[in-house]
Scaffold this active site. Sequence first.
Site, PDB file in Angstrom:
ATOM      1  N   THR A 129       0.820  -1.215   0.000  1.00 11.61           N
ATOM      2  CA  THR A 129       0.000   0.000   0.000  1.00 11.61           C
ATOM      3  C   THR A 129       0.852   1.262   0.000  1.00 11.61           C
ATOM      4  OG1 THR A 129      -1.866  -1.079   1.093  1.00 11.61           O
ATOM      5  CG2 THR A 129      -1.700   1.315   1.328  1.00 11.61           C
TER       6      THR A 129
ATOM      7  N   ASP B 196      -4.981  -0.627  -4.983  1.00 16.36           N
ATOM      8  CA  ASP B 196      -3.584  -0.360  -4.642  1.00 16.36           C
ATOM      9  C   ASP B 196      -2.632  -1.496  -5.006  1.00 16.36           C
ATOM     10  OD1 ASP B 196      -4.651  -1.986  -2.624  1.00 16.36           O
ATOM     11  OD2 ASP B 196      -3.430  -1.091  -1.049  1.00 16.36           O
ATOM     12  N   HIS B 197      -3.093  -2.737  -4.873  1.00 15.78           N
ATOM     13  CA  HIS B 197      -2.219  -3.875  -5.192  1.00 15.78           C
ATOM     14  C   HIS B 197      -3.061  -5.140  -5.262  1.00 15.78           C
ATOM     15  CE1 HIS B 197      -2.495  -5.013  -0.943  1.00 15.78           C
ATOM     16  NE2 HIS B 197      -2.141  -3.772  -0.629  1.00 15.78           N
TER      17      HIS B 197
END
Length: 686
Positions: A305, A480-481
Amino acid sequence: MSNHKSRIRNFLNTKFGFFLLVLFLFWMKTYYIYRTDFTLGVKGSVQQFLLFVNPLPAGLLLLGIALYFRGRLSYWLMILIDALDSIWIFANILYYREFSDFLSMSIIKGSGDVQNNLGKSLAQIIHPTDFIAFLDVIILILLFVFRIVKIDHRPFKIRNAFVISALSFILMFAEFGMANANRSGLLTRTFDNNYIVKYLGLNEYAAFDAYQTQKESATRSEAKPKDIQNVLKYINANRSKPNIQYYGKAKGKNVFIIHLESFQQFLIDYKVDGKEVTPNLNRFYHNQHTISFDNFYHQVAQGKTSDAEMMLENSLFGLQQGSAMETYGTQNTYQAAPAMLDQHGYTTAAFHGDVPSFWNRDNTYKSWGYQYFFDSNYYKIKPSYNVGYGLKDKIFLRDTAQYLQRLPQPFYAKFITLTNHYPYEIGKEDSNFPATKTGDNTVDPYVKTANYLDQAFGEFMNYLNKSGLSKNSMIVLYGDHYGISNNHRPAIAQLLHKKNIDSYDLAQFQKVPFMIHYNHAKGGINHTYGGEIDVLPTIMHLLGMKDNNTVQFGNDLLSKHRNQIVPFRNGDFVSPEYIVMGSNVYLTKNGKQITPNAQQKKQIDSMQSHVYKELSMSDHVILGDLLRFYTPKGFKKVNKKDYNYKYNYGMASLNKLDQENHSSLEAKNHNRSTLGLYKTNAPELK
């Protein structure tokens, strides 16, 4: 037969015999773990051979230390060294399982990362077979307990111990020579830790990482003002011009940045048992005034993050090891979005229902110029309100409205959601959405927490629409991921409705959502290839702010002529033509794996060179703190002493600003609260 056993036992009762036994067990155990617990991408006879032998040189060196000592101490030192190395291996098994990477000095020094990432869910991460890492240690201890092995008190000649140490170094250099011949520039241009472990070994990786960490700490003191000029020259040569169709179309609007935790693109329009996982996000994604991107990739490494935030607000890559926010967030100079927008008349605020120190946010946000940081200290906390890493999304967003309505407009506000965070815990009272049925306990609840996040987002959007905030705002959403790491391949294959998946599929699985919405925007699905590094220049151009003098490695996603090479932090990349994952090359349009011809190889080599240069230059900016040497025209350097995020100070500042500036939502509503417009079905609030 009995004579043979007797000779073996007699040999094991010598110090050298016991040393070879410890070395053999350590070697075989490590090799077994390489093959079963890590996905190293071993190909060809050379890589297979190096993987097999690479535990040996380190084993000789480390275990050989004990041979310089006498008697019982020597034996117990061998076992102790083996045990310590087993702990290192065990820790990497757990970390790798969820993050597809190895522990680094940066991560260990910032132990909060490891504790927060693993500590709350160890029971789910650990597999019984992981304790094979300690099997050889247990065997050795039992040999002593049952007196199968006896202590050899005769001194071991120092010169023989020295020969073993020298042999370990000879083998290491020979191994490195073979490895470097197979992959040129192994230690000079490799951004993927898997390569170092595959070729050299887990212990050698630890030594190299320690060296890199020390080297990084020295980079700042050695940096010179001229270094930033090389960076600017590169960036200016690769900068994309804004698209006049979109440039300035959101000028003066509020900016909402909504961080969709661990949210992957495949969830958009995805169904389980015929039900949409994210119906609210699906409608937003397909809205006629939403610009949505379907080839947008996350580009994070160990910082997860924090890497995404670094790219989003600075257009600088996170680091390959550790978190740039945690290690360099306090001391470095930045030219981040909050500071730039503050200097253009915006109020800037970040909202997060977790402790302010996580990822060093409380210090980093000051370096980035955030005026306000509403962390967990600003929210009413009850045990039932929390799950996993902090406030549940419905409660977090509902309680955020009390501060949001008082922010002077225009404002730049970032909201970091949490509920869709590993290990995807959610109670029945919060979600009755069906889990997937892959059989993977980590993967199956993922859609349940994603559905909860979607509900929270829907409630928040209803409030923005009812209160009128959405009319004069640009709303930006991004994942974010990844939420599901590549170590869950069988489950991923089932989610994607495929029998098997390859590196091409895993590259496509790294897509995350990116959406921009504002009134009268010419929306639709944009197919350009880009990533998180490109968010900042895209937003700035939409707001009518030129980036001609900034240090940003991204490019406007709406530009008509832009470089569409998307670097991953490990040096792999995606482009409209090719996807390169390690030594595998695929055609992007159809996923076909190819052996590049001469022309293709030339193109790919050029792209790879671009990727390495961009990652290296971004690293140099952060490690050398190069932005201290350069201030863009019209930008004022941030003074961290100007910011205080303590509750009392923050509220006093907000009250004062609210009285001086009558542009907040509440002020425009004749100083009446709008919280009555916020509707949520969160059971904890009924």
